[in-house]
Design a protein around this motif. Sequence first.
Motif, PDB file in Angstrom:
ATOM      1  N   ILE A 233      79.505 -66.766   0.991  1.00 46.97           N
ATOM      2  CA  ILE A 233      81.273 -66.498   1.783  1.00 46.97           C
ATOM      3  C   ILE A 233      81.504 -67.648   2.058  1.00 46.97           C
ATOM      4  O   ILE A 233      81.273 -68.726   2.597  1.00 46.97           O
ATOM      5  N   ASP A 234      82.137 -67.584   1.387  1.00 46.30           N
ATOM      6  CA  ASP A 234      83.813 -68.903   1.858  1.00 46.30           C
ATOM      7  C   ASP A 234      84.619 -68.324   2.560  1.00 46.30           C
ATOM      8  O   ASP A 234      85.260 -67.361   1.603  1.00 46.30           O
ATOM      9  N   GLY A 235      84.563 -68.632   4.218  1.00 44.30           N
ATOM     10  CA  GLY A 235      85.959 -68.002   4.407  1.00 44.30           C
ATOM     11  C   GLY A 235      84.743 -66.909   5.572  1.00 44.30           C
ATOM     12  O   GLY A 235      85.314 -65.522   5.789  1.00 44.30           O
ATOM     13  N   THR A 236      83.558 -67.608   6.024  1.00 46.45           N
ATOM     14  CA  THR A 236      82.573 -66.736   7.025  1.00 46.45           C
ATOM     15  C   THR A 236      83.197 -66.709   8.400  1.00 46.45           C
ATOM     16  O   THR A 236      83.282 -65.419   8.750  1.00 46.45           O
ATOM     17  N   VAL A 237      83.993 -67.478   8.681  1.00 50.58           N
ATOM     18  CA  VAL A 237      84.892 -67.569  10.106  1.00 50.58           C
ATOM     19  C   VAL A 237      86.120 -66.271   9.818  1.00 50.58           C
ATOM     20  O   VAL A 237      85.629 -64.547  10.599  1.00 50.58           O
ATOM     21  N   ASN A 238      86.701 -65.624   8.786  1.00 52.29           N
ATOM     22  CA  ASN A 238      87.144 -64.590   7.917  1.00 52.29           C
ATOM     23  C   ASN A 238      85.861 -63.163   8.018  1.00 52.29           C
ATOM     24  O   ASN A 238      86.774 -62.465   8.518  1.00 52.29           O
ATOM     25  N   PHE A 239      85.309 -64.074   7.135  1.00 51.17           N
ATOM     26  CA  PHE A 239      84.150 -62.613   7.297  1.00 51.17           C
ATOM     27  C   PHE A 239      83.274 -61.821   9.033  1.00 51.17           C
ATOM     28  O   PHE A 239      83.912 -61.461   9.291  1.00 51.17           O
ATOM     29  N   VAL A 240      83.054 -62.646   9.581  1.00 50.43           N
ATOM     30  CA  VAL A 240      83.010 -62.557  10.711  1.00 50.43           C
ATOM     31  C   VAL A 240      84.075 -61.701  11.656  1.00 50.43           C
ATOM     32  O   VAL A 240      84.054 -60.707  12.653  1.00 50.43           O
ATOM     33  N   HIS A 241      85.105 -62.102  11.466  1.00 51.82           N
ATOM     34  CA  HIS A 241      86.487 -61.349  12.132  1.00 51.82           C
ATOM     35  C   HIS A 241      87.424 -60.191  11.792  1.00 51.82           C
ATOM     36  O   HIS A 241      88.114 -59.802  11.727  1.00 51.82           O
ATOM     37  N   ARG A 242      86.953 -60.422  10.473  1.00 55.51           N
ATOM     38  CA  ARG A 242      87.358 -58.733   9.603  1.00 55.51           C
ATOM     39  C   ARG A 242      88.563 -59.352   9.312  1.00 55.51           C
ATOM     40  O   ARG A 242      89.230 -58.602   8.671  1.00 55.51           O
ATOM     41  N   PHE A 243      89.130 -60.754   8.403  1.00 54.28           N
ATOM     42  CA  PHE A 243      90.336 -61.215   8.088  1.00 54.28           C
ATOM     43  C   PHE A 243      89.923 -61.257   6.937  1.00 54.28           C
ATOM     44  O   PHE A 243      88.979 -61.539   5.985  1.00 54.28           O
ATOM     45  N   PRO A 244      91.153 -60.349   6.133  1.00 55.51           N
ATOM     46  CA  PRO A 244      90.433 -59.605   4.316  1.00 55.51           C
ATOM     47  C   PRO A 244      90.369 -61.156   3.519  1.00 55.51           C
ATOM     48  O   PRO A 244      90.925 -60.761   2.756  1.00 55.51           O
ATOM     49  N   PHE A 245      89.326 -62.296   3.941  1.00 55.35           N
ATOM     50  CA  PHE A 245      89.892 -63.137   2.481  1.00 55.35           C
ATOM     51  C   PHE A 245      88.049 -63.694   2.141  1.00 55.35           C
ATOM     52  O   PHE A 245      88.292 -64.882   3.204  1.00 55.35           O
TER      53      PHE A 245
END
Length: 287
Positions: free
Chosen positions: A92-104
């Motif tokens: 998962i590239d963009g784990t911080v996004n993944f955790v926050h549901r920021f859609p990238f």
Amino acid sequence: MSRTSGAHTPDTHLCVLLQSEVVLSAFQQHKEVKLKSSPADLVTETDQRVEKILISAIRNRYPQHRFIGEESVAAGEHLELTDSPTWIIDPIDGTVNFVHRFPFVAISIAFTVNRQTQFGIVYSCVEDKLFYAQRGGGAFLNGEPLHASGQQDISRCVVVTEIGAERDDVALSTMTSNIRRLLQLPVHGVRALGTAAVDMCQVATGGADAYYHIGMHCWDIAASAIIVQEAGGVVMDTDGSEFDMMSRRVIAASSAAVADRIAQVIQAFPCCRDDEDNCGCGATGVN
Ligand SMILES: O=P([O-])([O-])O[C@@H]1[C@H](O)[C@H](O)[C@@H](O)[C@H](O)[C@H]1O
Ligand SMILES: [Mg+2]
Ligand SMILES: [Mg+2]
């Protein structure tokens, strides 16, 4: 493809698409988050799970191949790129996004032989965009050919970058002053999506004219580097030297003129190479 490199890309596409279901079904759920190298370097059970499934599926088919996976390295596996066929994986590239549901968020896979990337796949899961390139075969987004913008004039560029997980003074002041220097040139805009792999693919689409990053790891950019090159873009080190995926520095640009100009303007902060455990620079190494 299968004869020269021993790996068949449609299989890999399928593997990536199947794992994207795992990422997407976890995307809206609550996640247990653990920290790695800094309070902003996150990992979830999904990162680890996706990497394990990808490696075991590929290993099943290509038992002799080697792997460099972000979460395996974080778990203590030695990172070494050799001449052997090697898969470089960011589950998962963009784990911080993944955790926050920021859609990238993206799954990124590159395949190297003799340390040279043969193909790269970046699947931006929420956007349902599959970026793909094979050495000498062009770059594609969902099957359509990609072309970098060809922009030569830095003052007409949209430049993408990332503020990574580093939070020490030197890294922060270098990153912020780099953004300031570019804005003062001026450039048209500076952007950050929160995934190095997808950021860099924007250069391949022509939607952005350049990308630079200091401090990322080989798994963040190995696949997108070949995608940019095959789309007609240029990839180099931030010091203007040849691109080295282990150096933790990269510029990807629509033209050599724009890449050179960015290399003149920005500064790097010290970080240990990915393939060197403790280089003595005082900065953080791998994870
Ligand atoms: O940890 P990860 O989400 O796979 O990868 C990170 C993302 O690409 C982020 O955009 C970048 O700023 C960091 O430097 C990377 O480490
Ligand atoms: Mg990453
Ligand atoms: Mg990752």
